[in-house]
Design a protein around this motif. Structure first.
Motif, short mmCIF file in Angstrom:
data_model
loop_
_atom_site.label_atom_id
_atom_site.label_comp_id
_atom_site.label_asym_id
_atom_site.label_seq_id
_atom_site.Cartn_x
_atom_site.Cartn_y
_atom_site.Cartn_z
N ALA A 297 -1.77 40.94 73.44
CA ALA A 297 -1.82 42.16 72.63
C ALA A 297 -0.81 42.08 71.49
CB ALA A 297 -1.54 43.38 73.52
N ILE A 298 0.38 41.61 71.81
CA ILE A 298 1.42 41.49 70.77
C ILE A 298 0.99 40.47 69.72
CG2 ILE A 298 3.80 40.69 70.36
CD1 ILE A 298 3.62 43.50 71.61
N GLU A 299 0.36 39.38 70.18
CA GLU A 299 -0.10 38.36 69.22
C GLU A 299 -1.13 38.95 68.26
OE1 GLU A 299 1.01 35.53 68.23
OE2 GLU A 299 2.60 35.89 69.68
N ALA A 300 -1.98 39.85 68.78
CA ALA A 300 -2.96 40.50 67.90
C ALA A 300 -2.25 41.32 66.84
CB ALA A 300 -3.90 41.38 68.73
N VAL A 301 -1.19 42.00 67.24
CA VAL A 301 -0.41 42.81 66.27
C VAL A 301 0.27 41.88 65.27
CG1 VAL A 301 1.57 44.37 66.02
CG2 VAL A 301 -0.08 44.74 67.88
N ARG A 302 0.84 40.78 65.77
CA ARG A 302 1.53 39.85 64.87
C ARG A 302 0.56 39.27 63.83
NH1 ARG A 302 6.06 37.70 66.52
NH2 ARG A 302 5.36 37.55 68.68
N ARG A 303 -0.64 38.91 64.29
CA ARG A 303 -1.63 38.36 63.34
C ARG A 303 -2.00 39.42 62.29
NH1 ARG A 303 -3.83 36.12 68.03
NH2 ARG A 303 -5.38 37.78 68.21
N ALA A 304 -2.14 40.66 62.75
CA ALA A 304 -2.53 41.74 61.81
C ALA A 304 -1.45 41.96 60.75
CB ALA A 304 -2.79 43.03 62.58
N THR A 305 -0.20 42.07 61.18
CA THR A 305 0.86 42.30 60.18
C THR A 305 0.98 41.08 59.27
OG1 THR A 305 2.62 41.55 61.66
CG2 THR A 305 2.13 43.91 61.68
N GLY A 306 0.72 39.91 59.84
CA GLY A 306 0.75 38.68 59.02
C GLY A 306 -0.34 38.69 57.96
N ARG A 307 -1.47 39.35 58.25
CA ARG A 307 -2.56 39.46 57.26
C ARG A 307 -2.29 40.58 56.25
NH1 ARG A 307 -5.86 39.03 62.12
NH2 ARG A 307 -6.03 41.30 62.13
N GLY A 308 -1.18 41.31 56.47
CA GLY A 308 -0.85 42.41 55.54
C GLY A 308 -1.33 43.77 56.01
N THR A 309 -1.74 43.87 57.27
CA THR A 309 -2.18 45.17 57.81
C THR A 309 -0.98 45.90 58.42
OG1 THR A 309 -4.38 44.32 58.31
CG2 THR A 309 -3.69 46.29 59.53
N PRO A 310 -0.56 47.03 57.85
CA PRO A 310 0.54 47.75 58.48
C PRO A 310 0.12 48.36 59.82
CG PRO A 310 -0.22 48.91 56.50
CD PRO A 310 -1.05 47.68 56.63
N VAL A 311 1.00 48.24 60.81
CA VAL A 311 0.73 48.80 62.14
C VAL A 311 1.87 49.78 62.44
CG1 VAL A 311 0.46 48.29 64.60
CG2 VAL A 311 -0.42 46.68 62.89
N VAL A 312 1.52 51.05 62.63
CA VAL A 312 2.52 52.10 62.83
C VAL A 312 2.41 52.61 64.26
CG1 VAL A 312 3.29 54.38 62.08
CG2 VAL A 312 2.40 52.75 60.39
N VAL A 313 3.51 52.54 65.00
CA VAL A 313 3.50 52.91 66.42
C VAL A 313 3.95 54.36 66.58
CG1 VAL A 313 4.44 52.38 68.69
CG2 VAL A 313 4.03 50.53 67.05
N ILE A 314 3.12 55.15 67.25
CA ILE A 314 3.50 56.53 67.59
C ILE A 314 3.34 56.70 69.10
CG2 ILE A 314 2.91 57.52 65.33
CD1 ILE A 314 0.33 58.65 66.75
N THR A 315 3.77 57.84 69.60
CA THR A 315 3.62 58.12 71.03
C THR A 315 2.52 59.14 71.27
OG1 THR A 315 4.69 59.02 73.00
CG2 THR A 315 5.47 59.87 70.90
N HIS A 316 1.81 58.98 72.40
CA HIS A 316 0.80 60.01 72.70
C HIS A 316 1.42 61.24 73.36
CE1 HIS A 316 -0.28 58.16 76.89
NE2 HIS A 316 0.85 58.81 76.90
N CYS A 317 2.73 61.21 73.60
CA CYS A 317 3.40 62.37 74.20
C CYS A 317 3.51 63.51 73.20
CB CYS A 317 4.81 61.98 74.65
SG CYS A 317 4.81 60.78 75.98
N ASP A 318 3.55 64.73 73.72
CA ASP A 318 3.62 65.90 72.84
C ASP A 318 5.03 66.22 72.38
OD1 ASP A 318 0.95 66.14 72.97
OD2 ASP A 318 0.90 67.95 74.20
N GLY B 182 9.22 64.34 71.93
CA GLY B 182 9.96 63.08 71.93
C GLY B 182 9.45 62.17 70.84
N ALA B 183 10.12 61.04 70.69
CA ALA B 183 9.80 60.11 69.60
C ALA B 183 9.67 58.69 70.14
CB ALA B 183 10.92 60.16 68.56
N VAL B 184 9.12 57.84 69.31
CA VAL B 184 9.05 56.42 69.62
C VAL B 184 10.45 55.82 69.45
CG1 VAL B 184 8.33 54.31 68.42
CG2 VAL B 184 6.62 55.98 69.13
N ASP B 185 10.85 55.00 70.40
CA ASP B 185 12.10 54.24 70.24
C ASP B 185 11.78 52.80 70.63
OD1 ASP B 185 14.50 52.98 70.33
OD2 ASP B 185 15.51 54.47 71.58
N LEU B 186 11.52 52.00 69.62
CA LEU B 186 11.04 50.64 69.88
C LEU B 186 12.15 49.71 70.38
CD1 LEU B 186 8.44 50.06 67.01
CD2 LEU B 186 8.06 50.85 69.34
#
Ligand code: ASP
Length: 343
Positions: A252-273, A275-279
């Motif tokens: 899954a991470i490799e898929a994200v790495r390939r996408a950002t490498g192609r110039g696709t921004p990937v923005v991580v949010i939380t499905h919780c109502d 709190g915030a994302v803390d990567l």
């Protein structure tokens, strides 16, 4: 309530469809056009009850829709109509009558597209159509008028049930309740006025598609990979909790790495109502960060998708896009969660 009681309230109303004006054709509820007289009568009722004289300019989209059919250009087309109306009038505000299903998505996108508009733009709709027993159409339109009369200042809002929600923090959370929307997390107005480059108004052309993908137990990495390829303009990745996801080894991470490498921004949010994302907290978050993902702080899914779509259309460098994505522009991102995951 009103600083405008001494003079006329001037309001533009744009009807775009939704349950508000629907009728049952025999095949279920369908949008109905030509409801100007009914809306004008509701405005007259408001004027009589509040003592505020209201001058209304009413318009409808050429094709009114069930907002479930909103496409990536819907918000931009409505925003363009709002601008067109405001250029011709000196309205105190604009009411957009819209379906509730995508009102928070469209409203959040309009908030970014109309960032420079000096008057309030208020979306409203209904859970039960105008004229049917128990309809909330009248009360919601009156709430929208009342909100503009109270001069909340510029910005895009959703008036529904008993509350006025800032569009960048709103979400539809009930399929039938009169208070169908909630404000998820307190809006946090930015300290400095937004300096985001202004969007030109586009009405038709297709841009690189931007999408949303939610992780779930059993998620197939190939499905994520496909989403990242299809929505190559950018993907909001709705993760668990603080920004975790199934790792499946590293596929899954490799898929994200390939996408950002192609110039696709990937923005991580939380499905919780709340709190915030803390990567930085968990291994998957750190791996996402290392793969080039951007932490989306505490943005709602609707606001994150709207902001990413807006930014993706501005021809920004990857660094600029990341900077704006992690900067609180309109109150969509709390200061405590902003900029902590910039690259
Ligand atoms: N399906 C409708 C729409 O979003 C629901 C509503 O308006 O409440 O257009």
């Amino acid at each position: 309530m009103s600083g405008l009681a001494e003079r006329e309230l001037r309001v533009d109303i744009l009807y775009t469809g939704g349950t508000f004006g629907m009728a049952d054709s025999g095949d279920g509820l369908l949008p109905r056009s030509g409801i100007g007289d009914e809306i004008t009568a509701l405005v007259a009722e408001f004027a009589a009850a509040s003592g505020i004289a209201v001058e209304v300019r009413y318009a409808e989209l050429d094709r009114v829709i069930d907002s479930a059919n909103a496409d990536p250009g819907t918000a931009r087309r409505i925003a363009a109509r709002v601008r067109m109306h405001l250029a011709k009038s000196a309205a105190d505000g604009v009411i957009v009558v819209h379906g509730t299903d995508t009102m928070a998505y469209v409203g959040a996108r309009m908030a970014f597209d109309l960032i420079d508009v000096p008057v309030p733009v208020v979306l409203t709709g209904a859970q039960i159509p105008l004229g049917l027993p128990g309809s909330d159409a009248r009360d919601n339109l009156h709430l929208a008028l009342d909100s503009i009369a109270a001069q909340p200042g510029p910005g895009t809002f959703i008036a529904f049930g008993t509350a006025l929600h800032p569009a960048v923090r709103a979400s539809k959370r009930s399929s039938d309740g009169y208070d169908g929307f909630v404000t998820l997390r307190k809006p946090t107005p930015p300290q400095a006025p937004p300096a985001l480059p202004l969007s030109r108004v586009h009405t038709g052309e297709t841009r690189s598609p931007v999408g949303l993908f939610t992780v779930f137990p059993g998620m197939d990495s190939d499905l994520l990979d496909a989403a990242l390829r299809i929505y190559h303009g950018g993907v909001v990745l709705e993760c668990y909790g603080a920004g975790t996801m199934p790792m499946h080894g590293d596929t899954a991470i490799e898929a994200v790495r390939r996408a950002t490498g192609r110039g696709t921004p990937v923005v991580v949010i939380t499905h919780c109502d709340s709190g915030a994302v803390d990567l930085s907290l968990y291994e998957p978050g750190r791996a996402l960060l290392a793969a080039g993902a951007i932490g989306g702080g505490d943005m709602t899914r609707e606001a994150a998708l709207a902001k990413l779509s807006h930014l993706a259309g501005l021809d920004l460098s990857p660094g600029e896009l990341c900077r704006w994505m992690t900067t609180n522009v309109l109150g969509e991102l709390s200061d405590s969660s902003q900029s902590i995951h910039e690259h």
